[in-house]
Design a protein around this motif. Structure first.
Motif, PDB file in Angstrom:
ATOM      1  N   HIS A  69       0.857  -1.192   0.000  1.00 31.69           N
ATOM      2  CA  HIS A  69       0.000   0.000   0.000  1.00 31.69           C
ATOM      3  C   HIS A  69       0.895   1.246   0.000  1.00 31.69           C
ATOM      4  O   HIS A  69       0.703   2.165   0.788  1.00 31.69           O
ATOM      5  N   TRP A  70       1.845   1.281  -0.901  1.00 32.51           N
ATOM      6  CA  TRP A  70       2.919   2.273  -0.854  1.00 32.51           C
ATOM      7  C   TRP A  70       2.408   3.703  -1.028  1.00 32.51           C
ATOM      8  O   TRP A  70       2.974   4.635  -0.444  1.00 32.51           O
ATOM      9  N   ARG A  71       1.356   3.910  -1.817  1.00 35.32           N
ATOM     10  CA  ARG A  71       0.861   5.282  -2.026  1.00 35.32           C
ATOM     11  C   ARG A  71       0.405   5.907  -0.707  1.00 35.32           C
ATOM     12  O   ARG A  71       0.693   7.078  -0.433  1.00 35.32           O
ATOM     13  N   LEU A  72      -0.280   5.129   0.115  1.00 35.67           N
ATOM     14  CA  LEU A  72      -0.743   5.647   1.403  1.00 35.67           C
ATOM     15  C   LEU A  72       0.447   5.970   2.306  1.00 35.67           C
ATOM     16  O   LEU A  72       0.478   7.028   2.948  1.00 35.67           O
ATOM     17  N   ASN A 130      -8.803   2.149   7.926  1.00 38.67           N
ATOM     18  CA  ASN A 130      -7.950   1.030   7.521  1.00 38.67           C
ATOM     19  C   ASN A 130      -6.911   0.784   8.621  1.00 38.67           C
ATOM     20  O   ASN A 130      -5.810   1.355   8.596  1.00 38.67           O
ATOM     21  N   VAL A 131      -7.251  -0.086   9.562  1.00 38.99           N
ATOM     22  CA  VAL A 131      -6.381  -0.316  10.721  1.00 38.99           C
ATOM     23  C   VAL A 131      -5.049  -0.958  10.338  1.00 38.99           C
ATOM     24  O   VAL A 131      -3.989  -0.521  10.811  1.00 38.99           O
ATOM     25  N   PRO A 132      -5.011  -2.010   9.495  1.00 34.33           N
ATOM     26  CA  PRO A 132      -3.709  -2.576   9.102  1.00 34.33           C
ATOM     27  C   PRO A 132      -2.780  -1.534   8.483  1.00 34.33           C
ATOM     28  O   PRO A 132      -1.574  -1.532   8.752  1.00 34.33           O
ATOM     29  N   ALA A 133      -3.349  -0.641   7.672  1.00 36.65           N
ATOM     30  CA  ALA A 133      -2.528   0.412   7.071  1.00 36.65           C
ATOM     31  C   ALA A 133      -2.020   1.372   8.137  1.00 36.65           C
ATOM     32  O   ALA A 133      -0.891   1.866   8.054  1.00 36.65           O
ATOM     33  N   ALA A 134      -2.841   1.641   9.155  1.00 31.12           N
ATOM     34  CA  ALA A 134      -2.419   2.530  10.243  1.00 31.12           C
ATOM     35  C   ALA A 134      -1.255   1.922  11.021  1.00 31.12           C
ATOM     36  O   ALA A 134      -0.325   2.627  11.432  1.00 31.12           O
ATOM     37  N   ILE A 135      -1.301   0.599  11.232  1.00 27.82           N
ATOM     38  CA  ILE A 135      -0.208  -0.086  11.935  1.00 27.82           C
ATOM     39  C   ILE A 135       1.096   0.060  11.151  1.00 27.82           C
ATOM     40  O   ILE A 135       2.139   0.419  11.706  1.00 27.82           O
ATOM     41  N   ALA A 137       1.764   2.279   8.746  1.00 26.13           N
ATOM     42  CA  ALA A 137       2.141   3.689   8.599  1.00 26.13           C
ATOM     43  C   ALA A 137       2.869   4.192   9.834  1.00 26.13           C
ATOM     44  O   ALA A 137       3.886   4.898   9.739  1.00 26.13           O
ATOM     45  N   GLY A 138       2.368   3.833  11.033  1.00 22.57           N
ATOM     46  CA  GLY A 138       3.030   4.246  12.258  1.00 22.57           C
ATOM     47  C   GLY A 138       4.407   3.626  12.408  1.00 22.57           C
ATOM     48  O   GLY A 138       5.362   4.280  12.827  1.00 22.57           O
ATOM     49  N   SER A 139       4.518   2.343  12.026  1.00 21.63           N
ATOM     50  CA  SER A 139       5.811   1.662  12.117  1.00 21.63           C
ATOM     51  C   SER A 139       6.822   2.261  11.151  1.00 21.63           C
ATOM     52  O   SER A 139       7.983   2.494  11.509  1.00 21.63           O
ATOM     53  N   PHE A 140       6.384   2.523   9.911  1.00 22.84           N
ATOM     54  CA  PHE A 140       7.277   3.142   8.927  1.00 22.84           C
ATOM     55  C   PHE A 140       7.753   4.504   9.415  1.00 22.84           C
ATOM     56  O   PHE A 140       8.929   4.857   9.302  1.00 22.84           O
ATOM     57  N   SER A 141       6.808   5.301   9.941  1.00 23.83           N
ATOM     58  CA  SER A 141       7.152   6.648  10.383  1.00 23.83           C
ATOM     59  C   SER A 141       8.185   6.615  11.510  1.00 23.83           C
ATOM     60  O   SER A 141       9.152   7.388  11.521  1.00 23.83           O
ATOM     61  N   SER A 142       7.984   5.698  12.465  1.00 19.64           N
ATOM     62  CA  SER A 142       8.940   5.579  13.576  1.00 19.64           C
ATOM     63  C   SER A 142      10.313   5.154  13.078  1.00 19.64           C
ATOM     64  O   SER A 142      11.342   5.677  13.518  1.00 19.64           O
ATOM     65  N   LEU A 143      10.314   4.189  12.156  1.00 22.22           N
ATOM     66  CA  LEU A 143      11.573   3.682  11.616  1.00 22.22           C
ATOM     67  C   LEU A 143      12.316   4.766  10.845  1.00 22.22           C
ATOM     68  O   LEU A 143      13.518   5.001  11.055  1.00 22.22           O
ATOM     69  N   VAL A 144      11.610   5.469   9.967  1.00 19.82           N
ATOM     70  CA  VAL A 144      12.222   6.547   9.178  1.00 19.82           C
ATOM     71  C   VAL A 144      12.662   7.690  10.083  1.00 19.82           C
ATOM     72  O   VAL A 144      13.710   8.303   9.882  1.00 19.82           O
ATOM     73  N   ASP A 265      -8.980   4.722   3.829  1.00 20.60           N
ATOM     74  CA  ASP A 265      -7.595   5.168   3.709  1.00 20.60           C
ATOM     75  C   ASP A 265      -7.453   6.640   4.094  1.00 20.60           C
ATOM     76  O   ASP A 265      -6.434   7.046   4.682  1.00 20.60           O
ATOM     77  N   ARG A 266      -8.455   7.444   3.773  1.00 25.12           N
ATOM     78  CA  ARG A 266      -8.409   8.864   4.151  1.00 25.12           C
ATOM     79  C   ARG A 266      -8.388   9.017   5.669  1.00 25.12           C
ATOM     80  O   ARG A 266      -7.691   9.887   6.207  1.00 25.12           O
TER      81      ARG A 266
END
Length: 348
Positions: A69-72, A130-135, A137-144, A265-266
């Motif tokens: 879900h890379w766009r999100l 979209n809860v899986p996407a939220a999980i 997204a939060g993990s990516f943000s923390s990692l980055v 997704d929004r």
């Protein structure tokens, strides 16, 4: 008969109360002399342990699966590390009318911090997003954020008094990045233990952050920097942060619509892209700002509570949207689970 709506309860995060109590303790009984040295050493060890546990918890496989879900995720990262900092730089024009320079530094640092994980997931769940996407997204943000936040801070705050320096970047690598990578490497052996004792280790997380806050505010009290902050300036800071949060909530919601994301997704983009992590920001500020960290984290602490209260209202109103707006999948979910999650979000 028309069903009466339950009143929306604004969440007062108990952890924020503990943080404020820690600030009060530091103001009354600041660590001095040998006690200050011990506190600083313990704080350094606590930060390293905190990021080691972050690394041990993060599932690399789940993160890679979420790349589909890379766009999100690109949208959330752009909001967190591009749009937010641009707004932070624009706020420079408010100095010295509304903000002092140290408070502006803290505000700008707040815009560089990664997004939350737990509270973004909680609000997305309440709003039926979209809860899986939220999980992911939060993990990516923390990692980055472990890499990007210090780099942005070095570029945007490096020339300011008390701001990050090359030495701070070395400390970031040693205190944050190395423990995080060690946690990732050892995850295959300790991941099960970390998962089974998640609740207990959560207390370790929060206790570590309280120690960091106590150390930072003690140094600030000893150096007398709190005499530079007046109630009028704090009021100005709250106004600026309220405008910042409102702008980001509007941009993430209507921007995601313009990019043709679906409603679920929004919702994820709005909650993950408009929020900032207290748990990640406080340790980073302690490393980057040293003795100046107390004023640097004040805007983040205030923004954190503000975002919880505002997003709680938005999430519950999104959950009450007509079924036709939520779509077929959300309608079925609503039938199976008529009441949203009542548990308040944890600090993130």
């Amino acid at each position: 008969m028309k069903r009466l709506r339950r009143p929306v309860r604004l969440p007062i995060d108990p952890y924020v109360v503990l943080l404020l109590g820690t600030v009060g303790l530091a103001a009354l009984f600041p660590a001095r002399g040998t006690a200050a040295d011990v506190s600083a050493g313990a704080s350094t060890a606590a930060i390293a342990l905190l990021f080691f546990l972050y690394g041990a918890r993060l599932s690399t496989r789940e993160a890679l699966d979420g790349l589909r879900h890379w766009r999100l995720h690109v949208t959330v990262l752009a909001c967190t590390f591009l749009v937010f900092p641009v707004l932070g730089l624009a706020a420079r024009g408010l100095v010295p009318v509304l903000l002092t320079h140290p408070l502006y530094q803290g505000l700008l640092f707040l815009t560089l911090v990664p997004s939350t994980v737990q509270s973004s997931i909680a609000f997305t769940s309440i709003a039926r997003g979209n809860v899986p996407a939220a999980i992911c997204a939060g993990s990516f943000s923390s990692l980055v954020g472990i890499v990007v936040t210090p780099l942005l801070a070095a570029v945007l705050l490096g020339g300011s008094g008390g701001g990050p320096s090359a030495d701070s970047l070395v400390k970031i690598v040693l205190q944050l990045l190395v423990p995080f990578l060690a946690g990732q490497v050892l995850r295959r052996w300790i991941g099960g233990f970390v998962t089974r004792h998640k609740k207990v280790l959560g207390y370790v997380d929060r206790g570590s952050i309280l120690l960091v806050v106590y150390t930072a505010f003690s140094e600030g009290v000893v150096q007398g920097i709190w005499h530079r902050v007046s109630p009028l300036r704090l009021g100005g800071l709250l106004v600026v942060e309220a405008v910042l949060l409102a702008v980001m909530l509007l941009l993430t919601w209507y921007g995601a619509k313009a990019l043709r994301f679906g409603r679920e997704d929004r919702i994820t983009i709005q909650f993950a892209g408009s929020k900032k992590s207290l748990a990640a920001g406080l340790p980073m500020a302690g490393v980057l700002f040293g003795a100046h960290a107390s004023l640097a984290v004040l805007p983040l602490m205030l923004f954190h509570q503000m975002q919880l209260m505002v997003c709680a209202v938005i999430a519950r109103r999104r959950a009450q949207d007509p079924a036709s707006e939520r779509g077929p999948a959300a309608s079925e979910d609503a039938s199976a689970n008529p009441s949203p999650v009542d548990a308040g979000p944890r600090s993130g």
